[in-house]
Design a protein around this motif. Structure first.
Motif, PDB file in Angstrom:
ATOM      1  N   ALA A 111       8.101   2.679 -16.091  1.00 45.33           N
ATOM      2  CA  ALA A 111       9.104   2.488 -15.048  1.00 45.33           C
ATOM      3  C   ALA A 111       8.948   1.099 -14.448  1.00 45.33           C
ATOM      4  O   ALA A 111       7.970   0.395 -14.730  1.00 45.33           O
ATOM      5  CB  ALA A 111       8.945   3.541 -13.945  1.00 45.33           C
ATOM      6  N   VAL A 112       9.902   0.749 -13.600  1.00 44.20           N
ATOM      7  CA  VAL A 112       9.738  -0.421 -12.730  1.00 44.20           C
ATOM      8  C   VAL A 112       9.062   0.066 -11.461  1.00 44.20           C
ATOM      9  O   VAL A 112       9.552   1.005 -10.814  1.00 44.20           O
ATOM     10  CB  VAL A 112      11.087  -1.082 -12.419  1.00 44.20           C
ATOM     11  CG1 VAL A 112      10.894  -2.215 -11.413  1.00 44.20           C
ATOM     12  CG2 VAL A 112      11.723  -1.610 -13.695  1.00 44.20           C
ATOM     13  N   TYR A 113       7.965  -0.539 -11.125  1.00 47.74           N
ATOM     14  CA  TYR A 113       7.197  -0.172  -9.943  1.00 47.74           C
ATOM     15  C   TYR A 113       7.498  -1.180  -8.831  1.00 47.74           C
ATOM     16  O   TYR A 113       7.367  -2.395  -9.031  1.00 47.74           O
ATOM     17  CB  TYR A 113       5.706  -0.158 -10.251  1.00 47.74           C
ATOM     18  CG  TYR A 113       5.295   1.040 -11.055  1.00 47.74           C
ATOM     19  CD1 TYR A 113       5.709   1.204 -12.369  1.00 47.74           C
ATOM     20  CD2 TYR A 113       4.508   2.040 -10.483  1.00 47.74           C
ATOM     21  CE1 TYR A 113       5.344   2.328 -13.108  1.00 47.74           C
ATOM     22  CE2 TYR A 113       4.134   3.166 -11.213  1.00 47.74           C
ATOM     23  CZ  TYR A 113       4.567   3.301 -12.516  1.00 47.74           C
ATOM     24  OH  TYR A 113       4.208   4.422 -13.237  1.00 47.74           O
ATOM     25  N   MET A 114       7.865  -0.654  -7.686  1.00 43.21           N
ATOM     26  CA  MET A 114       8.284  -1.486  -6.564  1.00 43.21           C
ATOM     27  C   MET A 114       7.390  -1.225  -5.358  1.00 43.21           C
ATOM     28  O   MET A 114       7.268  -0.087  -4.906  1.00 43.21           O
ATOM     29  CB  MET A 114       9.737  -1.202  -6.208  1.00 43.21           C
ATOM     30  CG  MET A 114      10.707  -1.615  -7.305  1.00 43.21           C
ATOM     31  SD  MET A 114      12.284  -0.739  -7.188  1.00 43.21           S
ATOM     32  CE  MET A 114      11.831   0.882  -7.814  1.00 43.21           C
ATOM     33  N   CYS A 115       6.804  -2.285  -4.879  1.00 40.53           N
ATOM     34  CA  CYS A 115       5.959  -2.222  -3.702  1.00 40.53           C
ATOM     35  C   CYS A 115       6.821  -2.305  -2.440  1.00 40.53           C
ATOM     36  O   CYS A 115       7.843  -2.999  -2.431  1.00 40.53           O
ATOM     37  CB  CYS A 115       4.973  -3.388  -3.749  1.00 40.53           C
ATOM     38  SG  CYS A 115       4.024  -3.658  -2.257  1.00 40.53           S
ATOM     39  N   TYR A 116       6.387  -1.628  -1.404  1.00 41.57           N
ATOM     40  CA  TYR A 116       7.070  -1.752  -0.118  1.00 41.57           C
ATOM     41  C   TYR A 116       6.041  -1.822   1.008  1.00 41.57           C
ATOM     42  O   TYR A 116       4.883  -1.432   0.835  1.00 41.57           O
ATOM     43  CB  TYR A 116       8.021  -0.572   0.114  1.00 41.57           C
ATOM     44  CG  TYR A 116       7.327   0.691   0.555  1.00 41.57           C
ATOM     45  CD1 TYR A 116       6.797   1.569  -0.376  1.00 41.57           C
ATOM     46  CD2 TYR A 116       7.183   1.007   1.908  1.00 41.57           C
ATOM     47  CE1 TYR A 116       6.137   2.717   0.024  1.00 41.57           C
ATOM     48  CE2 TYR A 116       6.519   2.156   2.307  1.00 41.57           C
ATOM     49  CZ  TYR A 116       5.999   3.008   1.354  1.00 41.57           C
ATOM     50  OH  TYR A 116       5.347   4.143   1.749  1.00 41.57           O
ATOM     51  N   ALA A 117       6.502  -2.327   2.123  1.00 44.23           N
ATOM     52  CA  ALA A 117       5.667  -2.373   3.321  1.00 44.23           C
ATOM     53  C   ALA A 117       6.543  -2.134   4.534  1.00 44.23           C
ATOM     54  O   ALA A 117       7.673  -2.628   4.599  1.00 44.23           O
ATOM     55  CB  ALA A 117       4.964  -3.718   3.442  1.00 44.23           C
ATOM     56  N   GLY A 118       6.012  -1.389   5.487  1.00 42.64           N
ATOM     57  CA  GLY A 118       6.716  -1.139   6.736  1.00 42.64           C
ATOM     58  C   GLY A 118       5.807  -1.407   7.907  1.00 42.64           C
ATOM     59  O   GLY A 118       4.631  -1.033   7.887  1.00 42.64           O
ATOM     60  N   GLY A 119       6.347  -2.073   8.910  1.00 49.42           N
ATOM     61  CA  GLY A 119       5.517  -2.387  10.060  1.00 49.42           C
ATOM     62  C   GLY A 119       6.291  -3.067  11.153  1.00 49.42           C
ATOM     63  O   GLY A 119       7.478  -2.777  11.354  1.00 49.42           O
ATOM     64  N   THR A 120       5.604  -3.993  11.820  1.00 52.25           N
ATOM     65  CA  THR A 120       6.171  -4.681  12.977  1.00 52.25           C
ATOM     66  C   THR A 120       5.994  -6.184  12.811  1.00 52.25           C
ATOM     67  O   THR A 120       4.926  -6.649  12.406  1.00 52.25           O
ATOM     68  CB  THR A 120       5.466  -4.217  14.265  1.00 52.25           C
ATOM     69  OG1 THR A 120       5.534  -2.795  14.351  1.00 52.25           O
ATOM     70  CG2 THR A 120       6.142  -4.811  15.492  1.00 52.25           C
ATOM     71  N   LEU A 121       7.051  -6.922  13.155  1.00 53.16           N
ATOM     72  CA  LEU A 121       6.983  -8.377  13.118  1.00 53.16           C
ATOM     73  C   LEU A 121       6.337  -8.901  14.397  1.00 53.16           C
ATOM     74  O   LEU A 121       6.142  -8.158  15.361  1.00 53.16           O
ATOM     75  CB  LEU A 121       8.385  -8.962  12.972  1.00 53.16           C
ATOM     76  CG  LEU A 121       9.164  -8.564  11.715  1.00 53.16           C
ATOM     77  CD1 LEU A 121      10.585  -9.067  11.804  1.00 53.16           C
ATOM     78  CD2 LEU A 121       8.477  -9.096  10.473  1.00 53.16           C
ATOM     79  N   VAL A 122       6.068 -10.194  14.416  1.00 51.74           N
ATOM     80  CA  VAL A 122       5.465 -10.800  15.606  1.00 51.74           C
ATOM     81  C   VAL A 122       6.404 -10.739  16.807  1.00 51.74           C
ATOM     82  O   VAL A 122       5.949 -10.772  17.952  1.00 51.74           O
ATOM     83  CB  VAL A 122       5.035 -12.255  15.343  1.00 51.74           C
ATOM     84  CG1 VAL A 122       3.884 -12.286  14.336  1.00 51.74           C
ATOM     85  CG2 VAL A 122       6.192 -13.080  14.855  1.00 51.74           C
ATOM     86  N   ASN A 123       7.707 -10.635  16.546  1.00 50.74           N
ATOM     87  CA  ASN A 123       8.657 -10.478  17.650  1.00 50.74           C
ATOM     88  C   ASN A 123       8.833  -9.029  18.057  1.00 50.74           C
ATOM     89  O   ASN A 123       9.721  -8.690  18.828  1.00 50.74           O
ATOM     90  CB  ASN A 123      10.008 -11.104  17.295  1.00 50.74           C
ATOM     91  CG  ASN A 123      10.692 -10.395  16.133  1.00 50.74           C
ATOM     92  OD1 ASN A 123      10.215  -9.370  15.652  1.00 50.74           O
ATOM     93  ND2 ASN A 123      11.812 -10.940  15.684  1.00 50.74           N
TER      94      ASN A 123
END
Length: 120
Positions: free
Chosen positions: A91-103
């Protein structure tokens, strides 16, 4: 404002191993969750594995016992060690990230995807 760069995909024989890496950079204050989805032709995207900043993990049933997700919080990097690979892992493996920006705005970012092919 957040970039994800993947590496480590490729072609491997059944039973072999690969290690994927995904590094996040940009205006990041904190990252809560990182992980990997995958999508094979004709199939829906599915969650492979995810890990929180505290180290809690979640795996798809199909990869439990074969794949291990880990994370280096200091480097904003997530790893996926894939062992005992099967053709159905292709398959195509896709990384993700979730969080908060500096703002303090929330973000969810995706990498471009890396191809993993398991074939003899």
């Amino acid at each position: 404002q957040v970039q994800l760069v993947e590496s480590g995909g490729g072609l491997v024989q059944p039973g072999g191993s690969l290690r994927l890496s995904c590094a996040a950079s940009g205006s990041i204050f904190s990252i809560y969750a990182m992980g990997w989805y995958r999508q094979a032709p004709g199939n829906q995207r599915e969650l492979v594995a995810a890990i929180t900043s505290g180290g809690s993990t979640n795996y798809a049933d199909s990869v439990k016992g074969r794949f291990t997700i880990s994370r280096d919080n200091a480097k904003n990097t997530v790893y996926l060690q894939m062992n005992s690979l099967k053709p159905e892992d292709t398959a195509v493996y896709m990384c993700y990230a979730g969080g908060t920006l500096v703002n303090r705005a929330d973000f969810t970012s995706w990498a471009q995807g890396t191809q993993v092919t398991v074939s003899s």
